[in-house]
Design a protein around this motif. Structure first.
Motif, mmCIF file in Angstrom:
data_model
loop_
_atom_site.group_PDB
_atom_site.id
_atom_site.type_symbol
_atom_site.label_atom_id
_atom_site.label_comp_id
_atom_site.label_asym_id
_atom_site.label_seq_id
_atom_site.Cartn_x
_atom_site.Cartn_y
_atom_site.Cartn_z
ATOM 1 N N ALA A 237 0.814 -1.217 0.000
ATOM 2 C CA ALA A 237 0.000 0.000 0.000
ATOM 3 C C ALA A 237 0.845 1.265 0.000
ATOM 4 O O ALA A 237 1.395 1.641 1.032
ATOM 5 N N PRO A 238 0.936 1.943 -1.148
ATOM 6 C CA PRO A 238 1.647 3.217 -1.167
ATOM 7 C C PRO A 238 0.905 4.285 -0.376
ATOM 8 O O PRO A 238 -0.331 4.352 -0.404
ATOM 9 N N ASP B 94 5.277 9.501 -3.175
ATOM 10 C CA ASP B 94 4.240 10.362 -3.751
ATOM 11 C C ASP B 94 4.147 10.087 -5.247
ATOM 12 O O ASP B 94 5.003 10.500 -6.017
ATOM 13 N N ILE B 95 3.092 9.402 -5.656
ATOM 14 C CA ILE B 95 2.948 8.991 -7.056
ATOM 15 C C ILE B 95 2.728 10.198 -7.971
ATOM 16 O O ILE B 95 2.950 10.104 -9.181
ATOM 17 N N LEU C 286 8.934 5.157 -5.510
ATOM 18 C CA LEU C 286 7.859 4.232 -5.120
ATOM 19 C C LEU C 286 7.957 2.938 -5.945
ATOM 20 O O LEU C 286 7.854 1.827 -5.406
ATOM 21 N N ALA C 287 8.185 3.114 -7.249
ATOM 22 C CA ALA C 287 8.300 1.934 -8.120
ATOM 23 C C ALA C 287 9.495 1.072 -7.687
ATOM 24 O O ALA C 287 9.386 -0.164 -7.640
ATOM 25 N N ARG D 238 -4.168 18.866 -10.251
ATOM 26 C CA ARG D 238 -3.857 18.074 -11.444
ATOM 27 C C ARG D 238 -2.814 17.008 -11.123
ATOM 28 O O ARG D 238 -2.912 15.858 -11.545
ATOM 29 N N ARG D 239 -1.805 17.397 -10.358
ATOM 30 C CA ARG D 239 -0.765 16.415 -10.003
ATOM 31 C C ARG D 239 -1.353 15.255 -9.231
ATOM 32 O O ARG D 239 -1.069 14.095 -9.507
#
Ligand SMILES: NC(=O)c1ccc[n+]([C@@H]2O[C@H](COP(=O)([O-])OP(=O)(O)OC[C@H]3O[C@@H](n4cnc5c(N)ncnc54)[C@H](OP(=O)(O)O)[C@@H]3O)[C@@H](O)[C@H]2O)c1
Length: 226
Positions: free
Chosen positions: A36-37, A61-62, A71-72, A109-110
């Motif tokens: 879980a990110p 933070d995706i 994250l990846a 938007r981000r």
């Protein structure tokens, strides 16, 4: 429970919120391992405590290119993933566009559009390299109706809906089954009149992940089971 998700590794965005929380609960109940990110160490700690260590939070933070890349890396280090459920929020309704600022637009938007673009870019290839699986984009009915005061959110959600459509066609014939889960009910962690308990939505999401015939679809959740 041996229902097709047992032992599978599922990436669940939004587990610290409402929708992702229900998904995390349902995937865990089906025997899956949940990664879980979350952007916050405090949320990561709360998730670990709440799920009694059964969930693996990863911090990042995706919506930010560097955050998404780290994250990846953090997800890849933990091993292959077999399903991804991407729910990003929160709801935004801060009044007429003419009272907003370019900085606020960039922020909203981000969070919504960039987050979904980065997630698809990074995690669909990861699913493909693990032999395929499901990728579910979460959207809401609101995107198809006019709601005053939501301009920045809905401008970004319009992009997410287009992204979902293109991804569903780009992956129509490969091993990653991309579907959209469109929520038309109000969903929170706990049920109350007019509000559906998030785990019901989670069970719906788990049924999409386990149904190998399902690809390129838009599935609407109105509170009923599939
Ligand atoms: N709940 C509903 O009734 C409902 C109805 C229709 C549609 N939807 C849709 O479902 C989605 C989620 O709604 P929700 O009610 O669950 O929202 P929420 O409770 O506000 O949760 C939002 C989640 O998104 C995560 N998130 C946001 N930005 C992130 C980022 N940059 N990196 C990583 N995680 C990020 C948050 O994680 P952290 O804060 O821990 O980073 C949080 O867990 C939204 O798209 C919403 O439009 C919800």
């Amino acid at each position: 429970m041996g229902d097709g998700l047992d032992g599978r590794r599922v990436l669940v965005f939004g587990a610290s919120g409402n929708v992702g929380y229900g998904a995390a609960q349902a995937f865990l109940a089906a025997g899956a391992q949940v990664i879980a990110p979350t952007r916050s160490p405090a949320s990561a700690e709360a998730l670990r405590a709440h799920f009694d260590g059964a969930i693996e939070p990863v911090i990042g933070d995706i919506s930010d290119p560097n955050g998404a890349a780290s994250l990846a890396d953090a997800v890849a280090e933990r091993g292959p993933i077999h399903h991804a459920f991407v729910s990003l929020g929160p709801w935004w309704q801060e009044g007429p566009l003419v009272r907003q600022t370019p900085d606020e637009w960039l922020r909203v938007r981000r969070m919504m559009l960039d987050g979904h673009v980065h997630a698809a870019m990074l995690f669909i290839p990861m699913l493909a390299s693990a032999g395929g699986g499901s990728y579910t984009v979460v959207t809401g009915m609101g995107a198809h109706h006019y709601v005053p005061g939501t301009s920045l959110l809905f401008a970004a959600v319009g992009g997410v809906l287009s992204l979902s459509k293109v991804l569903r066609s780009e992956h129509a014939d490969d091993d990653v089954r991309v579907n959209e889960l469109l929520i038309s009910a109000r969903v929170e962690r706990t049920a109350r009149p007019g509000v559906v308990e998030a785990v019901r939505l989670g069970e719906f999401a788990a049924s999409i992940a386990r149904d190998e015939a399902l690809r390129g679809e838009v599935l609407t959740f109105d509170g009923s089971a599939r």
